[in-house]
Design a protein around this motif. Structure first.
Motif, PDB file in Angstrom:
ATOM      1  N   TYR A   1      70.889  42.786  56.426  1.00  0.00           N
ATOM      2  CA  TYR A   1      71.714  41.586  56.363  1.00  0.00           C
ATOM      3  C   TYR A   1      71.266  40.549  57.384  1.00  0.00           C
ATOM      4  CZ  TYR A   1      74.033  43.799  60.372  1.00  0.00           C
ATOM      5  OH  TYR A   1      74.286  44.375  61.572  1.00  0.00           O
TER       6      TYR A   1
ATOM      7  N   THR B   1      73.087  37.347  59.651  1.00  0.00           N
ATOM      8  CA  THR B   1      74.312  36.680  60.058  1.00  0.00           C
ATOM      9  C   THR B   1      74.091  35.174  60.150  1.00  0.00           C
ATOM     10  OG1 THR B   1      73.838  36.770  62.427  1.00  0.00           O
ATOM     11  CG2 THR B   1      74.913  38.708  61.440  1.00  0.00           C
TER      12      THR B   1
ATOM     13  N   GLN C   1      75.188  35.998  55.331  1.00  0.00           N
ATOM     14  CA  GLN C   1      76.452  35.291  55.529  1.00  0.00           C
ATOM     15  C   GLN C   1      76.162  33.797  55.587  1.00  0.00           C
ATOM     16  OE1 GLN C   1      79.545  37.320  56.319  1.00  0.00           O
ATOM     17  NE2 GLN C   1      80.430  35.436  55.492  1.00  0.00           N
TER      18      GLN C   1
ATOM     19  N   GLU D   1      81.646  31.145  56.802  1.00  0.00           N
ATOM     20  CA  GLU D   1      82.632  32.106  57.310  1.00  0.00           C
ATOM     21  C   GLU D   1      83.209  32.976  56.196  1.00  0.00           C
ATOM     22  OE1 GLU D   1      83.578  32.958  60.263  1.00  0.00           O
ATOM     23  OE2 GLU D   1      82.466  31.473  61.426  1.00  0.00           O
ATOM     24  N   HIS D   2      83.232  32.429  54.971  1.00  0.00           N
ATOM     25  CA  HIS D   2      83.919  33.132  53.884  1.00  0.00           C
ATOM     26  C   HIS D   2      83.043  33.360  52.654  1.00  0.00           C
ATOM     27  CE1 HIS D   2      87.568  32.552  56.200  1.00  0.00           C
ATOM     28  NE2 HIS D   2      87.310  31.249  56.261  1.00  0.00           N
ATOM     29  N   ASN D   3      81.738  33.153  52.778  1.00  0.00           N
ATOM     30  CA  ASN D   3      80.880  33.297  51.605  1.00  0.00           C
ATOM     31  C   ASN D   3      79.539  33.920  51.977  1.00  0.00           C
ATOM     32  OD1 ASN D   3      78.728  31.971  49.572  1.00  0.00           O
ATOM     33  ND2 ASN D   3      80.696  32.195  48.555  1.00  0.00           N
ATOM     34  N   CYS D   4      79.056  34.783  51.106  1.00  0.00           N
ATOM     35  CA  CYS D   4      77.756  35.431  51.299  1.00  0.00           C
ATOM     36  C   CYS D   4      76.890  35.264  50.057  1.00  0.00           C
ATOM     37  CB  CYS D   4      77.919  36.931  51.543  1.00  0.00           C
ATOM     38  SG  CYS D   4      78.593  37.382  53.143  1.00  0.00           S
TER      39      CYS D   4
ATOM     40  N   GLU E   1      82.516  35.502  47.620  1.00  0.00           N
ATOM     41  CA  GLU E   1      83.379  35.340  48.781  1.00  0.00           C
ATOM     42  C   GLU E   1      83.452  36.646  49.563  1.00  0.00           C
ATOM     43  OE1 GLU E   1      87.200  33.928  47.681  1.00  0.00           O
ATOM     44  OE2 GLU E   1      86.490  31.978  46.983  1.00  0.00           O
TER      45      GLU E   1
ATOM     46  N   LYS F   1      82.922  38.772  53.682  1.00  0.00           N
ATOM     47  CA  LYS F   1      82.140  38.928  54.903  1.00  0.00           C
ATOM     48  C   LYS F   1      81.231  40.149  54.775  1.00  0.00           C
ATOM     49  CE  LYS F   1      85.541  36.786  57.998  1.00  0.00           C
ATOM     50  NZ  LYS F   1      84.654  35.685  58.428  1.00  0.00           N
ATOM     51  N   ILE F   2      80.156  40.127  55.531  1.00  0.00           N
ATOM     52  CA  ILE F   2      79.151  41.190  55.473  1.00  0.00           C
ATOM     53  C   ILE F   2      79.780  42.574  55.581  1.00  0.00           C
ATOM     54  CG2 ILE F   2      77.260  42.249  56.774  1.00  0.00           C
ATOM     55  CD1 ILE F   2      76.278  39.397  57.416  1.00  0.00           C
ATOM     56  N   GLU F   3      80.692  42.753  56.546  1.00  0.00           N
ATOM     57  CA  GLU F   3      81.230  44.075  56.824  1.00  0.00           C
ATOM     58  C   GLU F   3      82.083  44.647  55.687  1.00  0.00           C
ATOM     59  OE1 GLU F   3      83.598  41.026  59.349  1.00  0.00           O
ATOM     60  OE2 GLU F   3      81.520  41.381  58.716  1.00  0.00           O
ATOM     61  N   THR F   4      82.584  43.786  54.803  1.00  0.00           N
ATOM     62  CA  THR F   4      83.362  44.294  53.667  1.00  0.00           C
ATOM     63  C   THR F   4      82.557  44.283  52.371  1.00  0.00           C
ATOM     64  OG1 THR F   4      84.287  42.071  53.330  1.00  0.00           O
ATOM     65  CG2 THR F   4      85.568  43.612  54.666  1.00  0.00           C
TER      66      THR F   4
END
Length: 327
Positions: free
Chosen positions: A233, A235, A270, A273-276, A309, A311-314
């Motif tokens: 990933y 960031t 990422q 803040e809210h989109n990947c 939509e 974050k990386i961790e989810t």
């Protein structure tokens, strides 16, 4: 790769004759095939003496396509209702308006003709030429060009070869069923395309910081699904520090797919803040387009992407769960 039929070519010619001017659009974050297929269509419109605008939302992050950026715009002039009725929209290397990105006009009001090769395309009808067996949209455009005009000029052959080389990994992704793709490439070389020079253009000229970013991605990579899936990933901080001048995810995929037992690679970036954005690559029988579709994306069996939509961790655990069903 299927042969573009005379009926499809005739439908395209009829579409061109129907309108006075055109918009040629490709997907956001364009690659070489997107650029090549759009320009290939522009050469056909030049032949018919039809005015056009090349539009792309960008960004032109890939170093190999930056020289083409000046040929495209991300904005259109004001269109009256009369203008709309006399303007056609030709979409290359994708099938959905949403994949064109953030543009300053509503392209849905224009009559569309779609040229695409992605497996997940759902468009259909006489205003489409879609072949998921084609390794590049440029291959389809080349056939249309040859069917209407004949042998391309040297500059045109170089641009079409560039798109073909990009999406085939310079022919590494082809198999024993695709001899006709090499025939297409041979015709472009006969017209003046230089494979050695174009390979250098595709793979060279990378900014030094992309090497640093690549090293970070490799260091961060982890194995899942009994060693069959590699995940890494990027960031927002990574992008700010290393990725402003471009990136080289193709090298990342190539290195990771060369690892013993690995069947697929997932790359998550990422963007906000809210989109990947998600990048998927695989080899052999693993169909990453089916997994990409579950997250709002699509593409090819062995190469797909998505924007979603989260974050990386989810996002990573959710995607790994889908891979665990097939690997």
């Amino acid at each position: 790769m299927k042969t573009v039929t005379s009926e499809q070519i005739e439908n395209f010619k009829n579409y061109i004759s129907k309108y006075e001017r055109f918009i040629i659009a490709g997907h956001k974050e364009p690659d070489g095939d997107c650029i090549s297929s759009c320009l290939g269509v522009s050469y056909i419109l030049d032949y018919f003496d039809k005015p056009y605008i090349l539009i792309n939302a960008g960004p032109f992050k890939r170093s190999e396509i930056k020289d083409f950026a000046e040929k495209f715009t991300d904005s259109l002039p004001f269109f009256t209702s009369q203008d709309v009725s006399t303007t056609g929209l030709i979409i290359c290397d994708c099938s959905e308006i949403s994949r064109l990105g953030e543009l300053d006009t509503d392209l849905k009001v224009f009559d569309q003709f779609i040229i695409d090769h992605h497996k997940t395309s759902s468009a259909e009808g006489k205003n489409t030429i879609i072949d998921p067996t084609a390794p590049a949209a440029a291959c389809i455009v080349q056939q249309i060009y040859e069917g209407i005009i004949g042998k391309p000029k040297k500059e045109e052959a170089e641009v079409l070869f560039f798109g073909l080389g990009t999406d085939t990994g310079f022919f590494r992704f082809l198999d024993s069923t695709q001899a006709n793709v090499f025939n297409s490439a041979a015709r472009l070389v006969e017209s003046g395309a230089n494979p050695r020079e174009l390979y250098s253009k595709m793979t060279g000229g990378k900014p030094f910081m992309t090497r640093k970013l690549l090293g970070l991605m490799l260091d961060r990579a982890s194995l899942y699904c009994n060693g069959k899936l590699v995940v890494t990933y990027e960031t927002m901080e990574d992008t700010k520090k290393y990725g402003q001048e471009g990136r080289d995810s193709d090298a990342l995929y190539s290195l990771m797919l060369a690892v013993e037992n690995v069947q697929a690679v997932l790359f998550v970036r990422q963007e906000t803040e809210h989109n990947c954005t998600l990048g998927f690559r695989s080899k052999d029988i693993c169909d990453v387009s089916a997994i990409a579709a579950k997250f709002g994306g699509g593409g090819h069996k062995n190469a797909s992407g998505a924007s979603t939509e989260g974050k990386i961790e989810t996002i990573i655990p959710a995607i790994v769960k889908e891979f665990s069903k097939v690997l």
